[in-house]
Design a protein around this motif. Structure first.
Motif, mmCIF file in Angstrom:
data_model
loop_
_atom_site.group_PDB
_atom_site.id
_atom_site.type_symbol
_atom_site.label_atom_id
_atom_site.label_comp_id
_atom_site.label_asym_id
_atom_site.label_seq_id
_atom_site.Cartn_x
_atom_site.Cartn_y
_atom_site.Cartn_z
ATOM 1 N N SER A 98 0.817 -1.210 0.000
ATOM 2 C CA SER A 98 0.000 0.000 0.000
ATOM 3 C C SER A 98 0.856 1.268 0.000
ATOM 4 C CB SER A 98 -0.924 0.018 1.219
ATOM 5 O OG SER A 98 -0.160 0.199 2.412
ATOM 6 N N LYS A 99 2.136 1.153 0.298
ATOM 7 C CA LYS A 99 2.994 2.337 0.416
ATOM 8 C C LYS A 99 3.398 2.918 -0.927
ATOM 9 C CE LYS A 99 3.205 2.242 4.895
ATOM 10 N NZ LYS A 99 2.564 3.191 5.728
ATOM 11 N N SER A 100 3.680 2.084 -1.903
ATOM 12 C CA SER A 100 4.128 2.587 -3.203
ATOM 13 C C SER A 100 3.879 1.516 -4.248
ATOM 14 C CB SER A 100 5.618 2.924 -3.145
ATOM 15 O OG SER A 100 6.068 3.317 -4.411
ATOM 16 N N GLY A 101 3.174 1.868 -5.292
ATOM 17 C CA GLY A 101 2.866 0.890 -6.324
ATOM 18 C C GLY A 101 3.327 1.310 -7.706
ATOM 19 N N ASP A 102 4.084 2.391 -7.753
ATOM 20 C CA ASP A 102 4.527 2.906 -9.054
ATOM 21 C C ASP A 102 5.908 2.357 -9.405
ATOM 22 O OD1 ASP A 102 5.862 4.341 -7.059
ATOM 23 O OD2 ASP A 102 5.944 6.174 -8.256
ATOM 24 N N GLU A 103 5.995 1.023 -9.498
ATOM 25 C CA GLU A 103 7.289 0.372 -9.693
ATOM 26 C C GLU A 103 8.087 0.934 -10.863
ATOM 27 O OE1 GLU A 103 6.615 -1.220 -6.450
ATOM 28 O OE2 GLU A 103 5.011 -1.742 -7.821
ATOM 29 N N LEU A 104 7.471 1.063 -12.018
ATOM 30 C CA LEU A 104 8.226 1.480 -13.196
ATOM 31 C C LEU A 104 8.634 2.950 -13.137
ATOM 32 C CD1 LEU A 104 6.354 -0.554 -15.943
ATOM 33 C CD2 LEU A 104 8.488 -1.105 -14.756
ATOM 34 N N ASP A 105 7.795 3.807 -12.564
ATOM 35 C CA ASP A 105 8.193 5.209 -12.393
ATOM 36 C C ASP A 105 9.326 5.327 -11.380
ATOM 37 O OD1 ASP A 105 6.496 6.428 -14.230
ATOM 38 O OD2 ASP A 105 4.844 6.552 -12.790
#
Length: 145
Positions: A98-105
């Motif tokens: 839930s903390k960060s899901g923008d892996e590619l960015d």
């Protein structure tokens, strides 16, 4: 329809894959087309679609990954530890998705600073590897749903 490729491999045994031809004309008229998954934004390969079937012995996690990259794997593990301390202090090590899901960015931001150390003392390149693994894990999980 034919496809001319550079190499052709053949499974001699479950663990022995050997080069059969340097140049090879593939007759692909009876092969299923690769399925494009629009809503997932990629190409889906199933085991039936691949020319080589992978067994447990052909997935050498220890000898094919950990032995190849022991220092890099340790660095990626440090990314997990430091991230857990930053986002979930006093909790056991776990991936809080839930903390960060923008892996590619996030991967791209760290890639721009590859070769340097981030403010938390962790290599940006290690964070690139962590984000790449996180993205791959999510892709695999989404594919099996």
């Amino acid at each position: 329809m034919k496809f001319t490729g550079k190499y052709m491999y053949k499974n001699k045994t479950a663990t022995d894959i050997q080069l059969e031809h340097d140049e090879y004309d593939w007759d692909i008229s009876n092969i299923k087309p690769i399925e494009f998954i629009e809503n997932k934004g990629g190409i889906k390969f199933t085991e039936e679609d691949t020319p080589i079937k992978f067994t447990r012995k052909q997935t050498p996690v220890f000898t094919g990954v950990l032995n190849y990259f022991p220092d890099a794997i340790r660095e990626v593990a440090r990314v997990s530890y430091v991230g857990n301390q930053q986002h979930n202090p006093d909790k056991p090590l776990h991936w809080d998705r839930s903390k960060s899901g923008d892996e590619l960015d996030a991967l791209s931001r760290h890639l721009l600073e590859a070769g340097t150390i981030d403010t938390d003392g962790i290599r940006h390149s290690a964070k690139v590897a962590w984000r790449a693994l996180a993205n791959l894990q999510k892709e695999i999980e989404n594919e099996t749903k």
